[in-house]
Write a protein that holds these residues in place. Structure first.
Motif, PDB file in Angstrom:
ATOM      1  N   ALA A  90     -20.665  -2.228  -9.152  1.00 41.37           N
ATOM      2  CA  ALA A  90     -19.683  -3.278  -9.389  1.00 41.37           C
ATOM      3  C   ALA A  90     -18.822  -3.523  -8.153  1.00 41.37           C
ATOM      4  N   LEU A  91     -18.329  -4.764  -8.050  1.00 42.73           N
ATOM      5  CA  LEU A  91     -17.398  -5.145  -7.003  1.00 42.73           C
ATOM      6  C   LEU A  91     -16.173  -5.739  -7.684  1.00 42.73           C
ATOM      7  N   HIS A  92     -14.990  -5.204  -7.360  1.00 40.14           N
ATOM      8  CA  HIS A  92     -13.756  -5.632  -7.996  1.00 40.14           C
ATOM      9  C   HIS A  92     -12.808  -6.269  -6.974  1.00 40.14           C
ATOM     10  N   ASN A  93     -12.053  -7.245  -7.430  1.00 42.68           N
ATOM     11  CA  ASN A  93     -10.931  -7.787  -6.665  1.00 42.68           C
ATOM     12  C   ASN A  93      -9.742  -6.887  -6.982  1.00 42.68           C
ATOM     13  N   SER A  94      -9.386  -6.021  -6.057  1.00 46.40           N
ATOM     14  CA  SER A  94      -8.424  -4.960  -6.348  1.00 46.40           C
ATOM     15  C   SER A  94      -7.188  -5.021  -5.456  1.00 46.40           C
ATOM     16  N   VAL A  95      -6.143  -4.379  -5.939  1.00 48.06           N
ATOM     17  CA  VAL A  95      -4.897  -4.239  -5.186  1.00 48.06           C
ATOM     18  C   VAL A  95      -4.425  -2.799  -5.328  1.00 48.06           C
ATOM     19  N   ARG A  96      -3.783  -2.320  -4.281  1.00 51.11           N
ATOM     20  CA  ARG A  96      -3.412  -0.903  -4.236  1.00 51.11           C
ATOM     21  C   ARG A  96      -2.004  -0.749  -3.687  1.00 51.11           C
ATOM     22  N   LEU A  97      -1.252   0.175  -4.265  1.00 51.59           N
ATOM     23  CA  LEU A  97       0.086   0.525  -3.793  1.00 51.59           C
ATOM     24  C   LEU A  97       0.028   1.893  -3.144  1.00 51.59           C
ATOM     25  N   VAL A  98       0.440   1.952  -1.871  1.00 44.05           N
ATOM     26  CA  VAL A  98       0.564   3.237  -1.173  1.00 44.05           C
ATOM     27  C   VAL A  98       2.021   3.430  -0.787  1.00 44.05           C
ATOM     28  N   ASP A  99       2.491   4.661  -0.807  1.00 45.99           N
ATOM     29  CA  ASP A  99       3.887   4.906  -0.462  1.00 45.99           C
ATOM     30  C   ASP A  99       4.064   5.040   1.045  1.00 45.99           C
ATOM     31  N   ARG A 100       5.264   5.324   1.462  1.00 48.81           N
ATOM     32  CA  ARG A 100       5.587   5.354   2.895  1.00 48.81           C
ATOM     33  C   ARG A 100       4.876   6.485   3.622  1.00 48.81           C
ATOM     34  N   ASN A 101       4.374   7.459   2.866  1.00 48.10           N
ATOM     35  CA  ASN A 101       3.600   8.549   3.459  1.00 48.10           C
ATOM     36  C   ASN A 101       2.104   8.262   3.471  1.00 48.10           C
ATOM     37  N   GLY A 102       1.731   7.079   2.984  1.00 45.51           N
ATOM     38  CA  GLY A 102       0.327   6.711   2.941  1.00 45.51           C
ATOM     39  C   GLY A 102      -0.422   7.241   1.735  1.00 45.51           C
ATOM     40  N   SER A 103       0.294   7.795   0.766  1.00 39.77           N
ATOM     41  CA  SER A 103      -0.350   8.318  -0.436  1.00 39.77           C
ATOM     42  C   SER A 103      -0.575   7.196  -1.445  1.00 39.77           C
ATOM     43  N   GLY A 104      -1.770   7.120  -2.003  1.00 34.85           N
ATOM     44  CA  GLY A 104      -2.060   6.109  -2.999  1.00 34.85           C
ATOM     45  C   GLY A 104      -1.361   6.409  -4.312  1.00 34.85           C
ATOM     46  N   LEU A 105      -0.578   5.431  -4.805  1.00 34.36           N
ATOM     47  CA  LEU A 105       0.152   5.621  -6.057  1.00 34.36           C
ATOM     48  C   LEU A 105      -0.529   4.943  -7.239  1.00 34.36           C
ATOM     49  N   ALA A 106      -1.163   3.807  -7.002  1.00 31.85           N
ATOM     50  CA  ALA A 106      -1.803   3.073  -8.092  1.00 31.85           C
ATOM     51  C   ALA A 106      -2.785   2.066  -7.512  1.00 31.85           C
ATOM     52  N   ALA A 107      -3.832   1.763  -8.273  1.00 32.86           N
ATOM     53  CA  ALA A 107      -4.794   0.722  -7.898  1.00 32.86           C
ATOM     54  C   ALA A 107      -5.150  -0.058  -9.150  1.00 32.86           C
ATOM     55  N   TYR A 108      -5.209  -1.373  -9.001  1.00 35.44           N
ATOM     56  CA  TYR A 108      -5.461  -2.267 -10.140  1.00 35.44           C
ATOM     57  C   TYR A 108      -6.612  -3.208  -9.811  1.00 35.44           C
ATOM     58  N   ARG A 109      -7.487  -3.416 -10.782  1.00 35.68           N
ATOM     59  CA  ARG A 109      -8.612  -4.336 -10.644  1.00 35.68           C
ATOM     60  C   ARG A 109      -8.314  -5.609 -11.435  1.00 35.68           C
ATOM     61  N   LYS A 110      -8.380  -6.746 -10.779  1.00 36.13           N
ATOM     62  CA  LYS A 110      -8.052  -8.030 -11.397  1.00 36.13           C
ATOM     63  C   LYS A 110      -8.816  -8.202 -12.710  1.00 36.13           C
ATOM     64  N   THR A 111      -8.076  -8.508 -13.776  1.00 30.18           N
ATOM     65  CA  THR A 111      -8.692  -8.597 -15.096  1.00 30.18           C
ATOM     66  C   THR A 111      -9.047 -10.027 -15.492  1.00 30.18           C
ATOM     67  N   HIS A 112      -8.300 -11.011 -14.985  1.00 29.43           N
ATOM     68  CA  HIS A 112      -8.576 -12.416 -15.288  1.00 29.43           C
ATOM     69  C   HIS A 112      -9.126 -13.062 -14.015  1.00 29.43           C
ATOM     70  N   LEU A 113     -10.412 -13.263 -13.976  1.00 33.62           N
ATOM     71  CA  LEU A 113     -11.048 -13.801 -12.768  1.00 33.62           C
ATOM     72  C   LEU A 113     -11.080 -15.325 -12.820  1.00 33.62           C
ATOM     73  N   TYR A 114     -10.772 -15.938 -11.683  1.00 36.38           N
ATOM     74  CA  TYR A 114     -10.869 -17.385 -11.550  1.00 36.38           C
ATOM     75  C   TYR A 114     -12.316 -17.685 -11.175  1.00 36.38           C
ATOM     76  N   ARG A 115     -13.125 -17.958 -12.164  1.00 39.11           N
ATOM     77  CA  ARG A 115     -14.577 -17.971 -12.007  1.00 39.11           C
ATOM     78  C   ARG A 115     -15.103 -18.902 -10.911  1.00 39.11           C
ATOM     79  N   PRO A 116     -14.506 -20.111 -10.710  1.00 39.20           N
ATOM     80  CA  PRO A 116     -15.065 -20.974  -9.664  1.00 39.20           C
ATOM     81  C   PRO A 116     -15.091 -20.327  -8.280  1.00 39.20           C
ATOM     82  N   ALA A 117     -14.134 -19.427  -8.003  1.00 40.30           N
ATOM     83  CA  ALA A 117     -14.042 -18.819  -6.679  1.00 40.30           C
ATOM     84  C   ALA A 117     -14.463 -17.359  -6.660  1.00 40.30           C
ATOM     85  N   GLU A 118     -14.687 -16.755  -7.832  1.00 41.47           N
ATOM     86  CA  GLU A 118     -14.904 -15.310  -7.881  1.00 41.47           C
ATOM     87  C   GLU A 118     -16.092 -14.905  -8.754  1.00 41.47           C
TER      88      GLU A 118
END
Length: 263
Positions: A90-118
């Motif tokens: 699978a390939l996901h349109n994702s976003v990730r939050l990292v803190d000031r130390n570069g540690s990953g805090l959370a990652a989210y995969r887009k749930t509502h896809l705009y089908r014409p472009a994605e």
């Protein structure tokens, strides 16, 4: 917490975007921001061509994400960034939050896809993804997600203070930034940081209008069509006052419309 939203010119290419992100992170930190928010698919650009997609795609512990972690550490600032996430086939349109130390805090995969472009992405299955950053509970959505009121209300009910929404909003849909985003912040009583591209890529003209909408109706927006950092302060006291004054959340009657929203 002081945040900075990077309304960036869309210039595809992973090395180029990472260099520009490094400069934006340094500028945001110098301006006093503790969190830098970037547009949708910010590692590489949006939409991504075949070569850029191949260069940017990878897991959360892949090369592109590790590069952003290094930028966060060097600038001493938390960063929200987007990228094409691989997960098995699978390939996901994702976003990730990292803190000031570069540690990953959370990652989210887009749930509502705009089908014409994605058409090549697989939708994610987790509606509410959050992480604690300082005094705030930060939630993540992507672009089209915010146009569904249920998605934002779910975050509000889960206690999100700041809802971060990287986007790739194109013309002629400016009303989403001007009308829907402020409405979502007010009706769900949280901050929404909506961060967009500017310029043209692959025939798509992005409309900018990066906006931080507050739960009391306050609004900070980039009106001019150019690249810049938008600074805003997210104040928990404003959230508490707004929720005490406009009591949408406790006044809900989900027993009346729950069956309707479930179908």
């Amino acid at each position: 917490m002081r945040i900075a939203c990077w309304q960036a010119a869309c210039e595809p290419g992973v090395p180029r975007m990472l260099d520009r992100l490094r400069q934006a992170a340094a500028s945001a930190a110098a301006g006093g921001a503790e969190l830098l928010i970037t547009p949708e698919m910010s590692v590489g650009g949006y939409p991504l061509g075949r070569d850029s997609m191949a260069a940017a795609a990878g897991p959360a512990d892949g090369t592109a994400c590790r590069a952003v972690e290094g930028i966060a550490r060097a600038a001493d600032i938390a960063i929200v960034h987007g990228w094409p996430e691989t997960a098995g086939a699978a390939l996901h349109n994702s976003v990730r939050l990292v803190d000031r130390n570069g540690s990953g805090l959370a990652a989210y995969r887009k749930t509502h896809l705009y089908r014409p472009a994605e058409p090549h992405f697989t939708p994610g299955g987790d509606g509410v993804v959050q992480a604690r950053l300082g005094a705030l509970k930060v939630g993540l959505l992507i672009c089209y997600d915010v146009e569904f009121p249920e998605a934002v209300r779910a975050h509000a009910l889960a206690g999100t203070d700041l809802l971060v929404v990287p986007t790739a909003l194109m013309t002629p849909w400016e009303f989403v930034a001007r009308t829907l985003v402020p409405a979502r912040a007010f009706e769900s009583q949280l901050y929404v940081a909506y961060t967009n591209w500017i310029g043209v890529n692959e025939g798509i003209r992005f409309c900018g209008l990066t906006t931080v909408a507050a739960p009391d109706g306050g609004l900070t927006t980039v009106d001019e069509p150019g690249e810049r950092l938008l600074f805003a302060d997210v104040d928990p006291a404003v959230i508490a006052a707004a929720r005490a004054t406009t009591t949408y959340l406790p006044d809900r009657r989900p027993e009346l419309y729950g069956p309707v929203t479930a179908h």
